[in-house]
Design a protein around this motif. Structure first.
Motif, PDB file in Angstrom:
ATOM      1  N   PRO A   1      41.624  23.393  44.614  1.00  0.00           N
ATOM      2  CA  PRO A   1      40.538  23.841  43.724  1.00  0.00           C
ATOM      3  C   PRO A   1      39.621  24.850  44.394  1.00  0.00           C
ATOM      4  CG  PRO A   1      40.103  21.614  44.525  1.00  0.00           C
ATOM      5  CD  PRO A   1      41.520  21.949  44.913  1.00  0.00           C
ATOM      6  N   ASP A   2      39.458  24.736  45.730  1.00  0.00           N
ATOM      7  CA  ASP A   2      38.596  25.660  46.457  1.00  0.00           C
ATOM      8  C   ASP A   2      39.080  27.105  46.329  1.00  0.00           C
ATOM      9  OD1 ASP A   2      40.744  24.426  47.941  1.00  0.00           O
ATOM     10  OD2 ASP A   2      40.081  25.532  49.692  1.00  0.00           O
TER      11      ASP A   2
ATOM     12  N   TYR B   1      37.597  28.974  43.373  1.00  0.00           N
ATOM     13  CA  TYR B   1      36.214  29.396  43.575  1.00  0.00           C
ATOM     14  C   TYR B   1      36.139  30.636  44.460  1.00  0.00           C
ATOM     15  CZ  TYR B   1      34.316  25.065  41.542  1.00  0.00           C
ATOM     16  OH  TYR B   1      33.957  24.052  40.696  1.00  0.00           O
ATOM     17  N   VAL B   2      36.797  30.549  45.612  1.00  0.00           N
ATOM     18  CA  VAL B   2      36.686  31.621  46.604  1.00  0.00           C
ATOM     19  C   VAL B   2      37.207  32.943  46.053  1.00  0.00           C
ATOM     20  CG1 VAL B   2      37.513  32.415  48.852  1.00  0.00           C
ATOM     21  CG2 VAL B   2      36.745  30.052  48.568  1.00  0.00           C
ATOM     22  N   GLU B   3      38.317  32.909  45.306  1.00  0.00           N
ATOM     23  CA  GLU B   3      38.906  34.153  44.823  1.00  0.00           C
ATOM     24  C   GLU B   3      38.042  34.857  43.786  1.00  0.00           C
ATOM     25  OE1 GLU B   3      41.245  35.628  46.268  1.00  0.00           O
ATOM     26  OE2 GLU B   3      41.941  33.987  47.542  1.00  0.00           O
TER      27      GLU B   3
ATOM     28  N   ILE C   1      47.540  31.145  35.182  1.00  0.00           N
ATOM     29  CA  ILE C   1      47.206  31.697  33.873  1.00  0.00           C
ATOM     30  C   ILE C   1      45.725  31.530  33.543  1.00  0.00           C
ATOM     31  CG2 ILE C   1      47.615  31.433  31.387  1.00  0.00           C
ATOM     32  CD1 ILE C   1      49.891  32.811  32.927  1.00  0.00           C
ATOM     33  N   ASP C   2      45.139  30.399  33.895  1.00  0.00           N
ATOM     34  CA  ASP C   2      43.746  30.103  33.526  1.00  0.00           C
ATOM     35  C   ASP C   2      43.106  29.350  34.679  1.00  0.00           C
ATOM     36  OD1 ASP C   2      41.341  29.438  32.429  1.00  0.00           O
ATOM     37  OD2 ASP C   2      42.145  28.344  30.712  1.00  0.00           O
ATOM     38  N   MET C   3      42.340  30.063  35.511  1.00  0.00           N
ATOM     39  CA  MET C   3      41.770  29.455  36.704  1.00  0.00           C
ATOM     40  C   MET C   3      40.721  28.407  36.364  1.00  0.00           C
ATOM     41  SD  MET C   3      41.520  32.865  39.055  1.00  0.00           S
ATOM     42  CE  MET C   3      40.778  32.020  40.434  1.00  0.00           C
ATOM     43  N   ALA C   4      40.069  28.551  35.218  1.00  0.00           N
ATOM     44  CA  ALA C   4      39.046  27.580  34.832  1.00  0.00           C
ATOM     45  C   ALA C   4      39.653  26.201  34.622  1.00  0.00           C
ATOM     46  CB  ALA C   4      38.333  28.044  33.564  1.00  0.00           C
ATOM     47  N   SER C   5      40.858  26.134  34.061  1.00  0.00           N
ATOM     48  CA  SER C   5      41.517  24.844  33.880  1.00  0.00           C
ATOM     49  C   SER C   5      42.338  24.456  35.104  1.00  0.00           C
ATOM     50  CB  SER C   5      42.420  24.870  32.645  1.00  0.00           C
ATOM     51  OG  SER C   5      43.464  25.813  32.778  1.00  0.00           O
ATOM     52  N   MET C   6      42.837  25.450  35.852  1.00  0.00           N
ATOM     53  CA  MET C   6      43.638  25.159  37.044  1.00  0.00           C
ATOM     54  C   MET C   6      42.836  24.406  38.091  1.00  0.00           C
ATOM     55  SD  MET C   6      45.456  27.887  39.624  1.00  0.00           S
ATOM     56  CE  MET C   6      45.642  27.483  41.368  1.00  0.00           C
ATOM     57  N   ASN C   7      41.564  24.787  38.276  1.00  0.00           N
ATOM     58  CA  ASN C   7      40.782  24.200  39.370  1.00  0.00           C
ATOM     59  C   ASN C   7      40.531  22.716  39.166  1.00  0.00           C
ATOM     60  OD1 ASN C   7      37.577  23.541  39.340  1.00  0.00           O
ATOM     61  ND2 ASN C   7      38.107  24.808  37.571  1.00  0.00           N
ATOM     62  N   LEU C   8      40.704  22.215  37.923  1.00  0.00           N
ATOM     63  CA  LEU C   8      40.473  20.800  37.639  1.00  0.00           C
ATOM     64  C   LEU C   8      41.632  19.920  38.090  1.00  0.00           C
ATOM     65  CD1 LEU C   8      39.044  21.185  34.020  1.00  0.00           C
ATOM     66  CD2 LEU C   8      37.762  20.954  36.163  1.00  0.00           C
TER      67      LEU C   8
END
Length: 417
Positions: free
Chosen positions: A301-302, A305-307, A289-296
């Motif tokens: 986490p990589d 970024y890559v997507e 739903i929210d990649m900015a919070s998911m990556n934490l």
């Protein structure tokens, strides 16, 4: 992937020899067949036949195919099965054990003797297990849809989808479940799936979408999606839906449901937010739903970024522009526009897409007055244990409940047929 070989022992001076290179789009192989490259993540435990011939399985557009590769000549030969997918399970000498299936045929074991080098395509298969006759899909069929993106400036335009479901003569009768795959770099293939039979028996058609970024269609297609998630893949889904409605008059354009998990959940929540008037219901399990919070918090986490098209690194100061790019690519930015009733199925032990992703979406939908429900499971990302799999029925009931004009005099219209 590329297939390479090298002499043992390996040293720092070893230079591997390429047998099958990465395929950018497509090439021609033995017998003039089209080949889109290797995407297998492993091999059968015993993959070798006589004459240094390697057997493997890999996605190719809308099926999984089995191949023989002569590692001396580099020749690649398709062991064809024209009615679905085929995977080699074991090789002993030149005796090959394989599994064949399609959407309406459960896995069937077959055995064959591999002919001499250069004639492998002539292999003859003998059934070891009987084909099971299934009640329900007698009036159903599947069809492969080769599609093209509308933007003529895109470096990659081709992708594909598969329709599976009733073949009704009545126009605009069959409700459609739109199902983009997860990944995003994997693909749907024509093999046995329990859900197909279940949905078909209740009169639903299913549209499986292999948008650009899917494997099995060349490396250029895989890489095309990077930096375009939430845009090109969403556009491909809409193109696939429109083409299916145009090609199959039996489909009801006013009865469209969305179904998907993980990255497929990412896409169905994008679709319901970007096209709020088109869909009657949504089922999303463990959606991104929210990649900015998911990556934490995710164990990948990589991936986040890559997507979005940038290199993963933890060096230096935090780049807020990257976090903003992740947020802009995420379904959460369209949540306030959603109208379709939404069922969320969330695994509390999911390390890949942590459960806070579903909770964040649930709370935002509720705050915006959307009819929504969130089921929490004692499970991980796949929700694969039997008790969780049983809830596929709840998914179907949710979709049926929210069909447009789905009741006639108090009786569900699918039960009138």
């Amino acid at each position: 992937m590329a297939l390479v070989k090298a002499d043992l022992p390996l040293t720092k001076y070893t230079v591997p020899q390429v047998i099958v290179d990465i395929v950018e789009k497509e090439i021609k192989i033995h017998n003039g067949d089209t080949f889109y490259g290797l995407y297998n993540t492993g091999f059968p435990e015993r993959p070798w036949a006589s004459g240094n011939r390697l057997l493997l399985n890999t996605n190719q557009k809308y099926t999984i195919n089995s191949y023989v590769i002569d590692i001396e000549s580099g020749h690649v030969t398709n062991l064809k099965f024209i009615d679905g997918s085929q995977t080699v399970a074991d090789v002993y000498g030149d005796t090959v054990l394989a599994v064949q299936s399609n959407y309406f045929m459960p896995d069937k074991l077959v055995i064959g003797k591999l002919p001499r080098a250069g004639s492998e395509s002539l292999i003859s298969w003998t059934d070891l297990t009987a084909t099971t006759d299934l009640s329900g899909p007698e009036n159903c069929f599947y069809v492969y849809l080769d599609l093209s993106a509308s933007s003529v400036s895109d470096t990659v335009r081709s992708f594909n989808a598969i329709y599976v479901g009733p073949n009704e003569r009545t126009e605009k009768y069959v409700p459609l479940i739109v199902w983009p795959h997860d990944g995003p770099h994997c693909a749907f293939a024509n093999f046995w799936m329990m859900e197909v039979i279940l949905f078909a028996r209740f009169g639903f058609g299913i549209l499986f979408i292999n948008y650009r970024g899917s494997i099995g269609s060349g490396q250029s297609s895989v890489e095309f999606l990077l930096g375009k998630i939430g845009r090109s893949d969403v556009a491909d889904c809409i193109t696939a839906i429109d083409k299916a409605l145009e090609t199959l008059p039996c489909l009801d354009p006013y009865n469209l449901a969305l179904f998907g998990g993980s990255y497929g959940g990412f896409l169905v929540t994008h679709l319901s937010g970007q096209y709020p008037e088109r869909f009657n219901s949504v089922v999303a399990h463990n959606p991104i739903i929210d990649m900015a919070s998911m990556n934490l918090m995710s164990h990948i986490p990589d991936w986040c970024y890559v997507e979005v098209g940038v290199e993963y690194t933890q060096r230096g100061k935090i780049d807020n522009d990257i976090l903003i790019a992740m947020r802009k690519a995420s379904p959460i930015v369209h949540a306030h526009k959603v109208k379709a009733p939404t069922l969320l199925q969330i695994g509390t032990k999911d390390l890949r897409v942590p459960s806070h992703q579903g909770t964040e979406y649930y709370l935002r939908l509720k705050a915006n007055g959307v009819h929504t429900r969130m089921n929490l499971y004692d499970g991980d990302h796949s929700l694969g244990i039997a008790s969780n799999e049983d809830d596929i029925v709840i998914s179907l009931l949710w979709i049926m409940k929210h069909e447009a004009d789905n009741f006639v005099n108090g009786v569900h219209r699918l039960n009138l047929a």
